[in-house]
Design a protein around this motif. Structure first.
Motif, PDB file in Angstrom:
ATOM      1  N   ASP A  59     -31.235   8.021  48.123  1.00  0.00           N
ATOM      2  CA  ASP A  59     -30.283   9.085  48.460  1.00  0.00           C
ATOM      3  C   ASP A  59     -31.042  10.396  48.616  1.00  0.00           C
ATOM      4  O   ASP A  59     -31.600  10.924  47.645  1.00  0.00           O
ATOM      5  CB  ASP A  59     -29.232   9.205  47.355  1.00  0.00           C
ATOM      6  CG  ASP A  59     -28.104  10.162  47.696  1.00  0.00           C
ATOM      7  OD1 ASP A  59     -28.405  11.265  48.193  1.00  0.00           O
ATOM      8  OD2 ASP A  59     -26.942   9.810  47.446  1.00  0.00           O
ATOM      9  N   VAL A  60     -31.057  10.952  49.829  1.00  0.00           N
ATOM     10  CA  VAL A  60     -31.836  12.164  50.094  1.00  0.00           C
ATOM     11  C   VAL A  60     -31.314  13.348  49.286  1.00  0.00           C
ATOM     12  O   VAL A  60     -32.090  14.198  48.833  1.00  0.00           O
ATOM     13  CB  VAL A  60     -31.825  12.491  51.606  1.00  0.00           C
ATOM     14  CG1 VAL A  60     -32.583  13.786  51.877  1.00  0.00           C
ATOM     15  CG2 VAL A  60     -32.435  11.350  52.404  1.00  0.00           C
ATOM     16  N   GLY A  61     -30.008  13.403  49.087  1.00  0.00           N
ATOM     17  CA  GLY A  61     -29.437  14.483  48.283  1.00  0.00           C
ATOM     18  C   GLY A  61     -29.931  14.447  46.856  1.00  0.00           C
ATOM     19  O   GLY A  61     -30.292  15.480  46.275  1.00  0.00           O
ATOM     20  N   LEU A  62     -29.957  13.252  46.266  1.00  0.00           N
ATOM     21  CA  LEU A  62     -30.467  13.116  44.900  1.00  0.00           C
ATOM     22  C   LEU A  62     -31.964  13.400  44.842  1.00  0.00           C
ATOM     23  O   LEU A  62     -32.462  13.955  43.860  1.00  0.00           O
ATOM     24  CB  LEU A  62     -30.179  11.710  44.374  1.00  0.00           C
ATOM     25  CG  LEU A  62     -28.726  11.404  43.998  1.00  0.00           C
ATOM     26  CD1 LEU A  62     -28.585   9.958  43.548  1.00  0.00           C
ATOM     27  CD2 LEU A  62     -28.237  12.360  42.917  1.00  0.00           C
ATOM     28  N   GLN A  63     -32.682  13.020  45.893  1.00  0.00           N
ATOM     29  CA  GLN A  63     -34.116  13.309  45.947  1.00  0.00           C
ATOM     30  C   GLN A  63     -34.361  14.820  45.909  1.00  0.00           C
ATOM     31  O   GLN A  63     -35.209  15.315  45.156  1.00  0.00           O
ATOM     32  CB  GLN A  63     -34.726  12.710  47.214  1.00  0.00           C
ATOM     33  CG  GLN A  63     -34.772  11.197  47.223  1.00  0.00           C
ATOM     34  CD  GLN A  63     -35.198  10.636  48.572  1.00  0.00           C
ATOM     35  OE1 GLN A  63     -35.394  11.379  49.532  1.00  0.00           O
ATOM     36  NE2 GLN A  63     -35.341   9.312  48.645  1.00  0.00           N
ATOM     37  N   LEU A  64     -33.589  15.561  46.718  1.00  0.00           N
ATOM     38  CA  LEU A  64     -33.750  17.014  46.750  1.00  0.00           C
ATOM     39  C   LEU A  64     -33.320  17.645  45.428  1.00  0.00           C
ATOM     40  O   LEU A  64     -33.941  18.600  44.959  1.00  0.00           O
ATOM     41  CB  LEU A  64     -32.944  17.607  47.902  1.00  0.00           C
ATOM     42  CG  LEU A  64     -33.118  19.110  48.139  1.00  0.00           C
ATOM     43  CD1 LEU A  64     -34.573  19.449  48.465  1.00  0.00           C
ATOM     44  CD2 LEU A  64     -32.199  19.594  49.259  1.00  0.00           C
ATOM     45  N   LEU A  65     -32.265  17.092  44.815  1.00  0.00           N
ATOM     46  CA  LEU A  65     -31.802  17.612  43.527  1.00  0.00           C
ATOM     47  C   LEU A  65     -32.879  17.438  42.464  1.00  0.00           C
ATOM     48  O   LEU A  65     -33.171  18.365  41.695  1.00  0.00           O
ATOM     49  CB  LEU A  65     -30.520  16.900  43.101  1.00  0.00           C
ATOM     50  CG  LEU A  65     -29.946  17.312  41.743  1.00  0.00           C
ATOM     51  CD1 LEU A  65     -29.581  18.795  41.736  1.00  0.00           C
ATOM     52  CD2 LEU A  65     -28.731  16.454  41.397  1.00  0.00           C
ATOM     53  N   SER A 124     -35.863  19.859  43.285  1.00  0.00           N
ATOM     54  CA  SER A 124     -35.567  21.272  43.021  1.00  0.00           C
ATOM     55  C   SER A 124     -35.425  21.546  41.522  1.00  0.00           C
ATOM     56  O   SER A 124     -35.877  22.586  41.032  1.00  0.00           O
ATOM     57  CB  SER A 124     -34.289  21.703  43.755  1.00  0.00           C
ATOM     58  OG  SER A 124     -33.170  20.942  43.335  1.00  0.00           O
ATOM     59  N   TYR A 172     -33.902  26.319  47.557  1.00  0.00           N
ATOM     60  CA  TYR A 172     -34.090  24.926  47.975  1.00  0.00           C
ATOM     61  C   TYR A 172     -32.868  24.445  48.754  1.00  0.00           C
ATOM     62  O   TYR A 172     -32.977  23.665  49.699  1.00  0.00           O
ATOM     63  CB  TYR A 172     -34.248  24.040  46.741  1.00  0.00           C
ATOM     64  CG  TYR A 172     -35.645  23.554  46.450  1.00  0.00           C
ATOM     65  CD1 TYR A 172     -36.077  22.310  46.896  1.00  0.00           C
ATOM     66  CD2 TYR A 172     -36.525  24.325  45.702  1.00  0.00           C
ATOM     67  CE1 TYR A 172     -37.343  21.841  46.602  1.00  0.00           C
ATOM     68  CE2 TYR A 172     -37.798  23.875  45.396  1.00  0.00           C
ATOM     69  CZ  TYR A 172     -38.206  22.621  45.853  1.00  0.00           C
ATOM     70  OH  TYR A 172     -39.457  22.170  45.565  1.00  0.00           O
ATOM     71  N   TRP A 173     -31.696  24.924  48.317  1.00  0.00           N
ATOM     72  CA  TRP A 173     -30.449  24.411  48.861  1.00  0.00           C
ATOM     73  C   TRP A 173     -29.835  25.296  49.933  1.00  0.00           C
ATOM     74  O   TRP A 173     -29.164  24.773  50.845  1.00  0.00           O
ATOM     75  CB  TRP A 173     -29.437  24.217  47.721  1.00  0.00           C
ATOM     76  CG  TRP A 173     -29.821  23.091  46.822  1.00  0.00           C
ATOM     77  CD1 TRP A 173     -30.594  23.150  45.695  1.00  0.00           C
ATOM     78  CD2 TRP A 173     -29.488  21.713  46.985  1.00  0.00           C
ATOM     79  NE1 TRP A 173     -30.755  21.902  45.148  1.00  0.00           N
ATOM     80  CE2 TRP A 173     -30.084  20.993  45.926  1.00  0.00           C
ATOM     81  CE3 TRP A 173     -28.728  21.004  47.928  1.00  0.00           C
ATOM     82  CZ2 TRP A 173     -29.955  19.617  45.781  1.00  0.00           C
ATOM     83  CZ3 TRP A 173     -28.597  19.630  47.782  1.00  0.00           C
ATOM     84  CH2 TRP A 173     -29.199  18.954  46.723  1.00  0.00           C
ATOM     85  N   SER A 209     -32.677  26.383  55.257  1.00  0.00           N
ATOM     86  CA  SER A 209     -32.911  25.168  56.037  1.00  0.00           C
ATOM     87  C   SER A 209     -34.282  24.569  55.792  1.00  0.00           C
ATOM     88  O   SER A 209     -34.485  23.369  55.963  1.00  0.00           O
ATOM     89  CB  SER A 209     -32.757  25.491  57.529  1.00  0.00           C
ATOM     90  OG  SER A 209     -33.637  26.550  57.906  1.00  0.00           O
ATOM     91  N   THR A 214     -35.920  24.467  52.898  1.00  0.00           N
ATOM     92  CA  THR A 214     -36.037  24.167  51.464  1.00  0.00           C
ATOM     93  C   THR A 214     -37.014  25.107  50.771  1.00  0.00           C
ATOM     94  O   THR A 214     -37.601  24.769  49.750  1.00  0.00           O
ATOM     95  CB  THR A 214     -36.429  22.697  51.177  1.00  0.00           C
ATOM     96  OG1 THR A 214     -37.739  22.429  51.670  1.00  0.00           O
ATOM     97  CG2 THR A 214     -35.437  21.733  51.792  1.00  0.00           C
TER      98      THR A 214
END
Length: 260
Positions: free
Chosen positions: A67-73, A76, A200-201, A204, A206
């Motif tokens: 999950d890319v969202g969880l990866q970024l979370l 960050s 990060y969020w 665009s 990050t």
């Protein structure tokens, strides 16, 4: 000094003694009392650890979830905690810049004799930060069994990403030097780390917002990497963002004239 001023000065001194410590500097206020070699080492090691946190947490995140969202979370969150700790630890030594744009902005504001790094000191800080960033990326790759140096294939050359870097860097400079102008640098560890976490969020790109970190992240073909062909554009926009940030500081925190 008037009697009132002397009394206030004495009270301030007693208060500082009571807590048992002098006010400690943070980004934008490099302490001149530390040897330049120690400050350069702090900048190199601090930047290396920062990039190791960014790259390492990115690798870990991609291995744990698709999950890319969880990866970024995950990426960050680790960066927020890591950056805050590094500023708290190394701020009293070097000012905890870890960023050539911050160093050059401090030199620019101090060129008329104010507090901050000299041109000679900036010429030592910036290479230390770049070397540290590269070492940090290699260290992260080594910890996860990746090739030590593998050029990133993550292209980040789109115009909207470059705009994101201008915004992210301008906001960072506005925050750091705004805190300095309002005598609130003691909050830098929390404030700067929180801003980067938010950026990060909301940007665009990050929020690389750091030329040294940008160079370091080109050395790893992982989640946090950036293709070498995208590095120059990012650095150029970060410099532009730094200039915009300083202009905003001058505008917003304009010093008033003393009454005659």
């Amino acid at each position: 000094m008037t009697a009132t001023e002397a009394t206030e000065h004495d009270r301030a001194g007693e208060s500082a003694t009571a807590v048992g410590a002098e006010p400690q500097p943070a980004p934008g206020a490099t302490p001149p009392r530390n040897p330049l070699a120690a400050r350069a080492a702090a900048e190199l090691i601090g930047t290396a650890l920062l990039v190791a946190v960014v790259v390492g947490s990115g690798i870990q995140a991609t291995e744990l979830t698709k999950d890319v969202g969880l990866q970024l979370l995950a990426n960050s969150t680790a960066t927020v905690f890591g950056l805050g700790i590094l500023i708290l630890l190394l701020g009293p030594v070097s000012g905890a810049h870890f960023n050539p744009v911050v160093t050059l902005a401090e030199w620019w504001t101090a060129r008329r004799g104010g507090a901050g790094v000299t041109l000679r000191e900036a010429a030592v800080y910036v290479p230390a930060q770049i070397v540290g960033a590269i070492a940090g990326a290699i260290l992260a790759d080594a910890m996860f069994g990746k090739p030590l140096v593998e050029w990133s294939t993550h292209d980040r050359s789109a115009g909207h990403l470059l705009l994101g870097e201008v915004v992210a860097t301008a906001g960072l400079i506005l925050l750091i030097f705004g805190l300095a102008r309002t005598d609130q640098l003691r909050f830098a560890p929390v404030a700067v780390a929180s801003y980067i976490g938010a950026a990060y969020w909301f940007t665009s790109s990050t929020s690389f917002a750091n030329p040294a970190v940008t160079v370091g992240r080109a050395f790893t073909d992982t989640f946090a990497g950036i293709a070498p062909g995208s590095v120059a554009g990012f650095i150029g926009m970060q410099i532009v963002g730094g200039a915009v940030g300083l202009a905003l500081v001058a505008l917003i925190f304009m010093r008033g004239r003393s009454a005659a």
